[in-house]
Design a protein around this motif. Structure first.
Motif, mmCIF file in Angstrom:
data_model
loop_
_atom_site.group_PDB
_atom_site.id
_atom_site.type_symbol
_atom_site.label_atom_id
_atom_site.label_comp_id
_atom_site.label_asym_id
_atom_site.label_seq_id
_atom_site.Cartn_x
_atom_site.Cartn_y
_atom_site.Cartn_z
ATOM 1 N N VAL A 1 0.854 -1.190 0.000
ATOM 2 C CA VAL A 1 0.000 0.000 0.000
ATOM 3 C C VAL A 1 0.890 1.240 0.000
ATOM 4 O O VAL A 1 1.639 1.477 0.949
ATOM 5 C CB VAL A 1 -0.930 0.012 1.232
ATOM 6 N N TYR A 2 0.783 2.007 -1.091
ATOM 7 C CA TYR A 2 1.525 3.252 -1.241
ATOM 8 C C TYR A 2 0.538 4.406 -1.099
ATOM 9 O O TYR A 2 -0.024 4.877 -2.078
ATOM 10 C CB TYR A 2 2.227 3.295 -2.604
ATOM 11 N N ASP A 3 0.316 4.827 0.158
ATOM 12 C CA ASP A 3 -0.635 5.895 0.438
ATOM 13 C C ASP A 3 0.118 7.211 0.644
ATOM 14 O O ASP A 3 1.251 7.361 0.172
ATOM 15 C CB ASP A 3 -1.517 5.530 1.643
ATOM 16 N N GLY A 4 -0.475 8.144 1.351
ATOM 17 C CA GLY A 4 0.146 9.447 1.571
ATOM 18 C C GLY A 4 1.522 9.384 2.206
ATOM 19 O O GLY A 4 2.362 10.266 1.996
ATOM 20 N N ARG A 5 1.793 8.322 2.982
ATOM 21 C CA ARG A 5 3.101 8.164 3.617
ATOM 22 C C ARG A 5 4.199 7.863 2.601
ATOM 23 O O ARG A 5 5.373 7.888 2.929
ATOM 24 C CB ARG A 5 3.061 7.058 4.674
ATOM 25 N N ALA A 6 3.798 7.567 1.357
ATOM 26 C CA ALA A 6 4.765 7.224 0.307
ATOM 27 C C ALA A 6 4.841 8.316 -0.763
ATOM 28 O O ALA A 6 5.312 8.067 -1.869
ATOM 29 C CB ALA A 6 4.397 5.884 -0.316
ATOM 30 N N SER A 7 4.388 9.507 -0.438
ATOM 31 C CA SER A 7 4.383 10.582 -1.441
ATOM 32 C C SER A 7 5.787 11.082 -1.775
ATOM 33 O O SER A 7 6.020 11.595 -2.860
ATOM 34 C CB SER A 7 3.498 11.742 -0.988
ATOM 35 N N ASP A 8 6.736 10.921 -0.849
ATOM 36 C CA ASP A 8 8.126 11.294 -1.099
ATOM 37 C C ASP A 8 8.931 10.003 -1.270
ATOM 38 O O ASP A 8 9.201 9.311 -0.294
ATOM 39 C CB ASP A 8 8.670 12.110 0.081
ATOM 40 N N PRO A 9 9.301 9.656 -2.517
ATOM 41 C CA PRO A 9 10.001 8.384 -2.764
ATOM 42 C C PRO A 9 11.296 8.227 -1.966
ATOM 43 O O PRO A 9 11.753 7.113 -1.728
ATOM 44 C CB PRO A 9 10.297 8.407 -4.266
ATOM 45 N N ALA A 10 11.899 9.323 -1.527
ATOM 46 C CA ALA A 10 13.144 9.255 -0.771
ATOM 47 C C ALA A 10 12.908 9.037 0.724
ATOM 48 O O ALA A 10 13.824 8.689 1.455
ATOM 49 C CB ALA A 10 13.951 10.533 -0.983
ATOM 50 N N ASN A 11 11.672 9.249 1.175
ATOM 51 C CA ASN A 11 11.357 9.112 2.596
ATOM 52 C C ASN A 11 9.936 8.566 2.749
ATOM 53 O O ASN A 11 9.025 9.277 3.172
ATOM 54 C CB ASN A 11 11.504 10.457 3.316
#
Length: 161
Positions: free
Chosen positions: A141-151
Motif C-alpha cells: 500500500v503506497y498511500d500518503g506516507r509514500a508521497s516522497d520516494p526518498a522518505n
C-alpha cells in the motif's frame, strides 16, 4: 544498520476490486536484475496509468502479488494500480478481485522506497519460514506516507491461512 520492520497482528480484511497494469515474474528474476517490476513502475508513472483507472476509490497505489504458481519461489502476477468501485471499460488495464482474506501487515521503516520495500520482503521471507502464508494475494500500500520516494513508509499485507 538495523532493519526496522514492524509486524502487526493478524487481521481480517474484506475483499476488494482493483484495476491496473499486470506482468508475470518471479522473485529470482527480480533479484537477478532481469525482472519486470521496475520497468512496470516506470511505465505506470510515464503513461499516467493512475489517471486512466475508471471508478478509482482513492489515490492510493496498490502493488498486488497474485496468481501464485506455488510459493515465493514460483511465478506470480504483479498488478500495479488502484482499488476501484466497479470495473471500467479500459482494455489496457487488468481488473482483479481480491477475496476476503486474513493478513499479517508488515510496515516498513521510513526511507527510500526501493530500499525499505526490499528490506521488508527479506523480513517477510524470513518470517515465512515459521508462519503459513496463503499465497492468495499479497499487496503493498503506497498511500500518503509514500508521497516522497526518498522518505516513504509502506504497508505490506501478507495473506495467511
Amino acid at each position: 544498520m538495523s532493519v526496522s520492520v514492524t509486524i502487526g497482528q493478524a487481521i481480517a480484511k474484506e475483499g476488494f476490486k482493483m484495476s491496473g497494469t499486470s506482468a508475470r515474474t518471479t522473485n529470482a528474476a527480480e533479484m537477478s536484475g532481469n525482472g519486470v517490476i521496475g520497468a512496470q513502475w516506470g511505465q505506470f508513472f510515464g503513461n499516467q496509468v493512475m489517471e486512466k483507472i475508471a471508478n478509482r476509490k482513492n489515490d492510493t497505489i496498490l502493488a498486488v502479488y497474485t496468481d501464485y504458481e506455488s510459493d515465493e519461489t514460483g511465478a506470480y502476477t504483479y498488478v500495479l494500480g488502484a482499488e476501484i468501485a466497479e470495473a471500467g471499460q479500459d482494455k489496457e488495464l487488468r481488473t482483479i478481485a481480491i477475496p476476503d482474506q486474513k493478513y499479517v501487515v508488515f510496515t516498513t521503516r521510513k526511507g527510500p522506497v526501493p530500499e525499505v520495500v526490499v528490506e521488508a520482503w527479506q523480513e517477510i521471507w524470513s518470517w515465512s519460514k515459521h508462519n503459513e502464508r496463503a499465497f492468495v494475494a499479497d499487496f503493498e500500500v503506497y498511500d500518503g506516507r509514500a508521497s516522497d520516494p526518498a522518505n516513504s513508509q509502506v504497508d505490506i499485507y501478507i495473506s495467511i491461512k
